[in-house]
Design a protein around this motif. Sequence first.
Motif, short mmCIF file in Angstrom:
data_model
loop_
_atom_site.label_atom_id
_atom_site.label_comp_id
_atom_site.label_asym_id
_atom_site.label_seq_id
_atom_site.Cartn_x
_atom_site.Cartn_y
_atom_site.Cartn_z
N GLN A 21 46.67 34.70 59.12
CA GLN A 21 46.86 33.12 59.33
C GLN A 21 47.18 32.72 57.81
N ASN A 22 48.49 33.21 57.33
CA ASN A 22 48.75 32.74 56.18
C ASN A 22 49.46 31.49 56.23
N ALA A 23 49.90 30.76 55.15
CA ALA A 23 50.40 29.34 55.19
C ALA A 23 51.44 29.14 56.17
N GLY A 47 58.03 27.92 49.62
CA GLY A 47 57.27 27.44 48.41
C GLY A 47 57.11 28.85 47.43
N PRO A 48 57.08 28.53 46.19
CA PRO A 48 57.20 29.45 45.16
C PRO A 48 55.68 30.33 45.34
N ALA A 49 54.62 29.54 45.70
CA ALA A 49 53.28 29.89 45.95
C ALA A 49 53.32 31.07 47.22
N HIS A 50 54.10 30.95 47.88
CA HIS A 50 54.14 31.96 49.38
C HIS A 50 55.39 32.63 49.34
N GLY A 51 56.18 32.50 50.31
CA GLY A 51 57.37 33.59 50.16
C GLY A 51 58.50 33.28 49.36
N GLY A 52 58.31 32.13 48.74
CA GLY A 52 59.38 32.01 47.66
C GLY A 52 59.07 32.60 46.28
N PHE A 72 52.81 28.15 33.64
CA PHE A 72 53.78 29.56 33.99
C PHE A 72 52.66 30.64 34.54
N LYS A 73 52.85 31.39 35.72
CA LYS A 73 51.96 32.03 36.42
C LYS A 73 52.71 33.32 36.34
N LEU A 74 51.94 34.46 36.48
CA LEU A 74 52.75 35.79 36.84
C LEU A 74 53.17 35.84 38.21
N MET A 75 54.26 35.58 38.54
CA MET A 75 54.77 35.39 40.01
C MET A 75 54.80 36.87 40.49
N GLY A 76 54.17 36.99 41.83
CA GLY A 76 54.10 38.22 42.44
C GLY A 76 52.79 38.87 42.24
N GLY A 107 48.63 38.15 42.47
CA GLY A 107 47.62 37.26 42.99
C GLY A 107 47.44 37.01 44.45
N HIS A 108 46.40 36.90 45.03
CA HIS A 108 46.60 36.59 46.63
C HIS A 108 45.50 35.82 47.11
N ARG A 109 45.42 34.88 47.98
CA ARG A 109 44.27 34.45 48.40
C ARG A 109 43.07 35.38 49.22
N PRO A 167 48.10 46.31 49.97
CA PRO A 167 48.76 47.81 50.40
C PRO A 167 50.11 47.65 50.37
N ARG A 168 50.66 46.36 50.83
CA ARG A 168 51.97 46.31 50.97
C ARG A 168 52.92 46.87 49.67
N ALA A 169 52.24 46.13 48.65
CA ALA A 169 52.93 46.19 47.15
C ALA A 169 52.77 47.61 46.68
N PRO A 225 49.30 42.90 41.67
CA PRO A 225 50.41 42.58 42.55
C PRO A 225 50.61 42.61 43.74
N ASN A 226 51.43 41.70 44.32
CA ASN A 226 51.41 41.39 45.90
C ASN A 226 52.73 41.81 46.52
N VAL A 227 52.76 41.77 47.76
CA VAL A 227 53.95 42.01 48.50
C VAL A 227 55.46 41.65 47.82
N ASP A 228 55.23 40.48 47.12
CA ASP A 228 56.37 39.91 46.38
C ASP A 228 56.87 40.56 45.11
N PHE A 229 55.90 41.18 44.33
CA PHE A 229 56.19 41.66 42.89
C PHE A 229 57.08 42.93 42.70
N SER A 284 62.19 38.64 58.69
CA SER A 284 60.93 39.80 59.02
C SER A 284 59.82 38.89 59.50
N ARG A 285 59.39 37.78 58.82
CA ARG A 285 58.34 37.01 59.12
C ARG A 285 58.45 36.34 60.57
N THR A 286 59.79 36.26 61.11
CA THR A 286 59.81 35.63 62.39
C THR A 286 58.97 36.28 63.46
C1 SDX Z 1 52.38 35.63 49.76
O1 SDX Z 1 48.45 34.25 52.35
C2 SDX Z 1 49.20 35.29 52.62
O2 SDX Z 1 49.05 36.17 53.28
C3 SDX Z 1 50.72 35.21 51.80
C4 SDX Z 1 51.58 36.46 51.93
C5 SDX Z 1 51.96 36.61 53.34
O3 SDX Z 1 52.48 37.76 53.61
O4 SDX Z 1 52.20 35.62 54.04
O5 SDX Z 1 50.82 37.57 51.49
C6 SDX Z 1 52.62 36.22 51.05
O6 SDX Z 1 52.66 34.27 49.55
C7 SDX Z 1 51.96 36.33 48.63
C8 SDX Z 1 51.67 35.48 47.23
C9 SDX Z 1 52.94 35.17 46.82
N1 SDX Z 1 52.60 33.87 45.62
C10 SDX Z 1 52.92 34.56 44.23
O7 SDX Z 1 52.87 35.38 43.92
C11 SDX Z 1 52.71 33.35 43.21
C12 SDX Z 1 51.66 33.71 42.24
N2 SDX Z 1 50.34 33.80 42.78
C13 SDX Z 1 49.49 32.55 42.70
O8 SDX Z 1 50.16 31.17 42.85
C14 SDX Z 1 48.25 32.46 43.52
O9 SDX Z 1 47.88 33.78 43.09
C15 SDX Z 1 48.29 32.38 45.07
C16 SDX Z 1 48.91 31.23 45.40
C17 SDX Z 1 48.86 33.61 45.57
C18 SDX Z 1 46.60 32.30 45.43
O10 SDX Z 1 46.13 31.18 44.89
P1 SDX Z 1 44.63 30.98 45.15
O11 SDX Z 1 44.05 32.07 46.22
O12 SDX Z 1 44.52 29.45 45.53
O13 SDX Z 1 43.95 31.41 44.09
P2 SDX Z 1 43.80 30.54 42.78
O14 SDX Z 1 45.11 29.69 42.50
O15 SDX Z 1 42.70 29.45 42.90
O16 SDX Z 1 43.73 31.41 41.33
C19 SDX Z 1 42.28 31.77 41.33
C20 SDX Z 1 42.44 31.83 39.71
C21 SDX Z 1 42.90 30.75 38.93
O17 SDX Z 1 42.42 30.74 37.51
P3 SDX Z 1 41.02 29.98 37.35
O18 SDX Z 1 41.07 28.48 37.82
O19 SDX Z 1 39.89 30.52 38.04
O20 SDX Z 1 40.73 30.08 35.92
O21 SDX Z 1 43.53 32.97 39.10
C22 SDX Z 1 44.52 32.20 38.69
C23 SDX Z 1 44.33 30.73 38.91
O22 SDX Z 1 44.94 29.97 37.74
N3 SDX Z 1 45.66 32.98 39.06
C24 SDX Z 1 46.73 33.24 38.41
C25 SDX Z 1 47.80 33.77 39.28
N4 SDX Z 1 47.48 33.51 40.43
C26 SDX Z 1 46.02 33.03 40.46
N5 SDX Z 1 46.97 33.22 37.03
C27 SDX Z 1 48.08 33.60 36.47
N6 SDX Z 1 48.97 34.24 37.29
C28 SDX Z 1 48.98 34.24 38.77
N7 SDX Z 1 49.95 34.76 39.67
#
Ligand code: SDX
Length: 428
Positions: free
Chosen positions: A233-235, A263-268, A302-306, A308-310, A317-319, A364-368, A391-393
């Motif tokens: 149930q992703n976004a 969105g860059p937090a998701h597939g972007g 700035f965040k490390l894109m790719g 972290g994951h909810r 495992p995909r990464a 690292p997540n699937v996007d890294f 793919s996600r369609t």
């Molecule tokens: C996808 O949901 C899904 O299944 C999505 C997906 C799918 O297949 O559909 O897996 C595809 O969207 C993968 C995620 C791609 N996004 C990114 O790579 C963007 C970078 N990641 C972050 O934006 C973040 O990790 C999220 C959005 C993925 C998750 O965010 P959450 O669950 O709301 O976690 P959070 O932002 O509350 O982070 C918890 C902590 C925070 O620090 P504190 O407030 O505790 O001090 O971790 C930090 C965040 O600041 N943090 C990061 C970080 N990700 C989280 N710090 C630096 N770099 C990061 N990438």
Amino acid sequence: MADRKARLTVDGLDKTIEFPVYSGSMGPDVIDVRTLSAEGLFTHDPGFMATSSTESAITFIDGGKGVLLHRGYPIGQLAENSNFVELSYALLFGELPNDEEFNKFERTIRNHTMVHEQLANFFKGFRRDAHPMSILCGVVGGLAAFYHDHLDITKEEDRTISAIRLIAKMPTLASMCYKYNIGQPFNYPRNDLSYAENFLYMMFSNPCEEFKVNPVFAKAMDRIFMLHADHEQNASTSTVRLAGSTGANPFACISAGIAALWGPAHGGANEAVLNMLDEIGDESEENIQRFVDRAKDKSDPFKLMGFGHRVYRNFDPRAKVMKETCDEVLAELGMADDPQLKIAKRLEQIALEDEYFIERKLYPNVDFYSGIILKAIGIPTNMFTVVFAVSRTIGWISHWNEMISSNYKISRPRQLYTGHTERDYPAK
Ligand code: SDX
């Protein structure tokens, strides 16, 4: 009927409220709080950190153990032994197809890859340099104009043909977005090519020369399609389910999913990873460390894109599979020394040894790694999320179909209201 109960007492409420607790086949139990509104209370869960929005049998994720199952099959085994079309069948219909079912399904998809000739006109309304995701969002929504009047979503056959059309036409539309961006003529799909081969053919062939799809690229493309197919149930899937819960046209619902995925937090994020690797530039230790420090600095957006994951609080495992594929493809291409791959690997190593990332369970997540493979195949960065959407369609339409085939209600969350209390309109 649930025999386990959860009990809630609230200060000021002279009663204990009971809720049924349900167990699934795997994963956390859920507390059914639907009756809470009758007590004049709502649960409050912005961002849905602890909310089960539906029942589903399609995909299971165990974020703590880094487990991803599609219809019970582990993603690693699927990536090794299956292909995107076979996985699509399983996601949509629930079981892996036998040979006859697979051949019929694949043939049906091949026969639906063309889009209505008039749809090509939709592209002309966009600026040439429009982001391909903005174009894709528009043209997929436009598909609803071609498949609406005779579509009855209460009929299984209508839901199935809508799914087939979407699975089949997304690669065609995606390649058209790219060709429109670069000013080259659109390519028609070919029925003698596999799903991934056809996509690469439509993307890269042109009328001036013979084009052969590189089998290494086709295999990697199919693997990438498999790894992005569905994710519970992703976004964006939740967006498709919510839009679908109103009874909206499924093509319009998929367009809503594309918008959410962008969105860059998701597939972007896959596009953002490559932009980040470009920004990091050189692979010197101190330079990479500077970016890792920026990612930890709360005053720096700035965040490390790719990373972290909810859900995954362990590796995605995909990464892992994506990284192996990345190594395979670049080695085949003699690009094992690709500078961006080296930066990515060093970044991963530094981050995974850093307390900030360890403490927050950021992996690292699937996007890294996906973007590095896509770039090696020749796909431009601004098309990465389009590939994700292709793919996600299958995931989106499988969840839509699962919901519409069941007893569902319109999704209508409530809120914690913090605005003005009632006040009179000022007398003039
Ligand atoms: C996808 O949901 C899904 O299944 C999505 C997906 C799918 O297949 O559909 O897996 C595809 O969207 C993968 C995620 C791609 N996004 C990114 O790579 C963007 C970078 N990641 C972050 O934006 C973040 O990790 C999220 C959005 C993925 C998750 O965010 P959450 O669950 O709301 O976690 P959070 O932002 O509350 O982070 C918890 C902590 C925070 O620090 P504190 O407030 O505790 O001090 O971790 C930090 C965040 O600041 N943090 C990061 C970080 N990700 C989280 N710090 C630096 N770099 C990061 N990438």
